[in-house]
Scaffold this active site. Structure first.
Site, PDB file in Angstrom:
ATOM      1  CE  LYS A 212      12.050  26.085 -20.708  1.00  0.00           C
ATOM      2  NZ  LYS A 212      10.668  25.617 -20.569  1.00  0.00           N
TER       3      LYS A 212
ATOM      4  CB  SER B 193      14.807  20.455 -11.605  1.00  0.00           C
ATOM      5  OG  SER B 193      13.851  20.999 -12.474  1.00  0.00           O
TER       6      SER B 193
ATOM      7  CG  ASN C   6      13.365  21.116 -21.911  1.00  0.00           C
ATOM      8  OD1 ASN C   6      13.840  20.339 -22.741  1.00  0.00           O
ATOM      9  ND2 ASN C   6      12.434  20.740 -21.052  1.00  0.00           N
TER      10      ASN C   6
ATOM     11  CG  ASP D 116       9.136  22.187 -21.581  1.00  0.00           C
ATOM     12  OD1 ASP D 116       9.332  21.526 -20.543  1.00  0.00           O
ATOM     13  OD2 ASP D 116       9.510  23.364 -21.716  1.00  0.00           O
TER      14      ASP D 116
HETATM   15  P1  NAP Z   1       7.360  32.554 -20.640  1.00  0.00           P
HETATM   16  O1  NAP Z   1       8.213  32.111 -21.763  1.00  0.00           O
HETATM   17  O2  NAP Z   1       7.784  33.717 -19.820  1.00  0.00           O
HETATM   18  O3  NAP Z   1       5.910  32.882 -21.277  1.00  0.00           O
HETATM   19  C1  NAP Z   1       4.790  33.131 -20.524  1.00  0.00           C
HETATM   20  C2  NAP Z   1       3.739  33.799 -21.412  1.00  0.00           C
HETATM   21  O4  NAP Z   1       2.626  34.062 -20.597  1.00  0.00           O
HETATM   22  C3  NAP Z   1       4.173  35.131 -21.979  1.00  0.00           C
HETATM   23  O5  NAP Z   1       4.770  34.957 -23.214  1.00  0.00           O
HETATM   24  C4  NAP Z   1       2.868  35.914 -22.050  1.00  0.00           C
HETATM   25  O6  NAP Z   1       2.223  35.683 -23.285  1.00  0.00           O
HETATM   26  C5  NAP Z   1       2.022  35.298 -20.969  1.00  0.00           C
HETATM   27  N1  NAP Z   1       1.993  36.136 -19.787  1.00  0.00           N
HETATM   28  C6  NAP Z   1       3.019  36.471 -18.951  1.00  0.00           C
HETATM   29  N2  NAP Z   1       2.590  37.274 -17.960  1.00  0.00           N
HETATM   30  C7  NAP Z   1       1.263  37.454 -18.173  1.00  0.00           C
HETATM   31  C8  NAP Z   1       0.253  38.196 -17.509  1.00  0.00           C
HETATM   32  N3  NAP Z   1       0.511  38.912 -16.397  1.00  0.00           N
HETATM   33  N4  NAP Z   1      -1.002  38.148 -17.994  1.00  0.00           N
HETATM   34  C9  NAP Z   1      -1.293  37.424 -19.092  1.00  0.00           C
HETATM   35  N5  NAP Z   1      -0.374  36.710 -19.778  1.00  0.00           N
HETATM   36  C10 NAP Z   1       0.887  36.731 -19.315  1.00  0.00           C
HETATM   37  O7  NAP Z   1       7.091  31.391 -19.631  1.00  0.00           O
HETATM   38  P2  NAP Z   1       6.880  29.841 -19.996  1.00  0.00           P
HETATM   39  O8  NAP Z   1       8.145  29.119 -19.940  1.00  0.00           O
HETATM   40  O9  NAP Z   1       6.086  29.780 -21.241  1.00  0.00           O
HETATM   41  O10 NAP Z   1       6.031  29.364 -18.722  1.00  0.00           O
HETATM   42  C11 NAP Z   1       4.658  29.711 -18.613  1.00  0.00           C
HETATM   43  C12 NAP Z   1       4.044  28.946 -17.425  1.00  0.00           C
HETATM   44  O11 NAP Z   1       4.107  27.550 -17.694  1.00  0.00           O
HETATM   45  C13 NAP Z   1       4.802  29.164 -16.114  1.00  0.00           C
HETATM   46  O12 NAP Z   1       3.869  29.202 -15.068  1.00  0.00           O
HETATM   47  C14 NAP Z   1       5.664  27.925 -15.980  1.00  0.00           C
HETATM   48  O13 NAP Z   1       5.931  27.603 -14.632  1.00  0.00           O
HETATM   49  C15 NAP Z   1       4.763  26.877 -16.620  1.00  0.00           C
HETATM   50  N6  NAP Z   1       5.541  25.765 -17.187  1.00  0.00           N
HETATM   51  C16 NAP Z   1       5.292  24.528 -16.682  1.00  0.00           C
HETATM   52  C17 NAP Z   1       5.972  23.447 -17.190  1.00  0.00           C
HETATM   53  C18 NAP Z   1       5.670  22.088 -16.629  1.00  0.00           C
HETATM   54  O14 NAP Z   1       6.455  21.167 -16.859  1.00  0.00           O
HETATM   55  N7  NAP Z   1       4.575  21.911 -15.939  1.00  0.00           N
HETATM   56  C19 NAP Z   1       6.916  23.615 -18.200  1.00  0.00           C
HETATM   57  C20 NAP Z   1       7.147  24.894 -18.693  1.00  0.00           C
HETATM   58  C21 NAP Z   1       6.448  25.981 -18.168  1.00  0.00           C
HETATM   59  P3  NAP Z   1       1.611  36.930 -24.134  1.00  0.00           P
HETATM   60  O15 NAP Z   1       2.681  37.984 -24.106  1.00  0.00           O
HETATM   61  O16 NAP Z   1       1.350  36.368 -25.451  1.00  0.00           O
HETATM   62  O17 NAP Z   1       0.372  37.403 -23.431  1.00  0.00           O
END
Ligand code: NAP
Length: 410
Positions: free
Chosen positions: A59, A18, A80, A96
């Site tokens: 968040k 960022s 966010n 997002d």
């Molecule tokens: P988060 O709130 O922690 O949620 C991630 C979700 O992924 C969890 O709720 C879980 O869903 C699942 N998960 C976690 N560990 C897992 C595992 N070992 N196996 C299978 N499923 C798993 O995180 P987030 O903010 O949603 O971010 C998720 C991803 O998106 C990250 O890699 C982040 O870097 C990326 N992201 C990218 C952007 C961008 O701008 N490109 C923006 C935001 C996030 P379940 O419990 O339902 O299985």
């Protein structure tokens, strides 16, 4: 943080891009602020900021400190971006959603009328699902480790046309991990992975192998930052500006990886390129030598080419996950199919071409054994398949270095 400043709050921020993105967007100070959960009350009570971004794991919790929420933030259930208005009140939004819409609109992936599967039910998934619906998706189904639609039952839904990975699975350093076997989804027309490090996750490489259009999360990251920055500063960014920031960040994050015939000048060009760009140079053959104590030529002569390729793949697996390096590879690195995926993983792959009669074959066992022309005939289509860029190295190596920088920065 002093009044008037901008930044990002979260628990662990050492890998955040960022600050670089905001520095390219506008001339304002942007800080990383790591907070423990018990520090949130004090941070928001002080309100010593003009605008902040919020990331994992705050968040949802940050919503409670906002005096007003945007409709999108209410719909998603998280923020966010929070800005402090002139009267001191806090307004929360979630960019997002905007970032994901931008990503889809600037990709080859169309979601209108499609069956969309979103992996994960966390913060990102909650922003992606309404965005997919607003983009006209026919159905949006979430897949969760614990829900009715999980990673066992998902193969009953092989009608998936779009898959979005909104989990951290496949993120650096666990680049070999993925949640699905993509080949089972024969109707797939697009795959988005919100991960941006590496640039091509294992899931993306699987989809690309079947010629399915893919997109990583970097455009979303830049576009959500631009939308936040607009709220912070009142500026408006054109698509050209957002695209320019995206290209610069992508260039910085990815390795530059050189492939080409033995003796075409990869190591020399890589060395000059690395010093010109202030990057670390990694020579794959030297890495193999460091790890095995033997040179590639020695391994090929004593153990044969298949054993050498096995070792080379293992070393490449680690090197290809790194970021921002200049990497030169041995001439035959493109031979095993698995390597052609690994080369792309986090690199801009440049095929360095040199007149075949100028290539040195001395001390190169495969060139000596097979002959340079025959080797080239076999390898040419594989170089073509592996490289996104082709640069000629028949002239001065300094000109070659300039040409590489020019083609990659455009
Ligand atoms: P988060 O709130 O922690 O949620 C991630 C979700 O992924 C969890 O709720 C879980 O869903 C699942 N998960 C976690 N560990 C897992 C595992 N070992 N196996 C299978 N499923 C798993 O995180 P987030 O903010 O949603 O971010 C998720 C991803 O998106 C990250 O890699 C982040 O870097 C990326 N992201 C990218 C952007 C961008 O701008 N490109 C923006 C935001 C996030 P379940 O419990 O339902 O299985």
């Amino acid at each position: 943080m002093n009044d008037g400043l901008y930044g990002l709050i979260g628990k662990k921020l050492n890998h955040s891009y960022s600050p670089q993105i905001h520095a390219l967007l506008g001339a304002y100070e942007y800080n990383l602020i790591e907070l423990e959960p018990e520090e949130l009350d004090t941070f928001f009570a002080a309100r010593e900021f003009k605008g902040i971004n919020v990331t994992i794991p705050y968040k949802i919790k940050a919503m409670q400190y906002c005096d007003e929420l945007s409709e999108i933030a209410k719909r998603i259930g998280s923020v966010n971006t929070i800005i402090k208005r002139d009267d001191g009140s806090l307004y929360g939004h979630n960019t997002d959603y905007d970032g994901f819409i931008y990503l889809i609109r600037h990709s080859n992936i169309r979601v209108a009328g499609k069956q969309c599967f979103v992996l994960g039910t966390g913060g990102a998934s909650k922003a992606v699902c309404p965005a997919l619906k607003d983009l006209g998706a026919a159905r949006v189904l979430t897949v969760s480790r614990t829900g009715e639609n999980n990673y066992e039952t998902i193969y009953n839904h092989v009608d998936a046309e779009i898959i979005v990975n909104a989990t951290p699975v496949g993120m650096y350093p666990h680049c070999d991990e993925s949640l699905l076997n993509i080949v089972r989804f024969q109707r797939l027309t697009g795959l988005v992975d919100l991960i941006y490090n590496p640039a091509h996750t294992d899931l993306m490489l699987q989809a690309e192998h079947d010629y399915v259009p893919v997109e990583n999360g970097l455009k979303m990251l830049v576009a959500q930052a631009a939308a936040s920055s607009e709220l912070f500063t009142g500026n408006t960014y054109t698509e050209d500006k957002i695209n320019d920031v995206y290209r610069k960040i992508s260039f910085e994050m990815k390795n530059i990886l050189l492939i080409g015939m033995p003796g075409c000048g990869k190591t020399t060009v890589a060395g000059l390129l690395a010093s010109k760009l202030g990057r670390e140079q990694i020579d794959l053959d030297k890495e193999i030598e460091k790890q095995t104590g033997r040179s590639p030529a020695e391994i090929i002569r004593s153990d044969g080419e298949p054993e050498f390729r096995r070792i080379e793949t293992e070393v490449l697996r680690n090197v290809s996950s790194l970021s921002g390096k200049v990497i030169s590879c041995g001439g035959g690195v493109i031979s095993p199919r698995v390597n052609r995926g690994l080369l792309k993983r986090n690199s801009n792959v440049v095929w360095l071409q040199r007149d075949i009669d100028k290539l040195a074959s001395e001390g190169r066992p495969l060139s000596e054994l097979i002959g340079t022309h025959e080797l080239y005939r076999y390898r040419e289509p594989l170089y073509m398949e592996s490289a996104e860029y082709v640069v000629n190295n028949d002239g001065d190596v300094n000109d070659t270095v300039e040409k590489i920088i020019e083609v990659l920065k455009v």
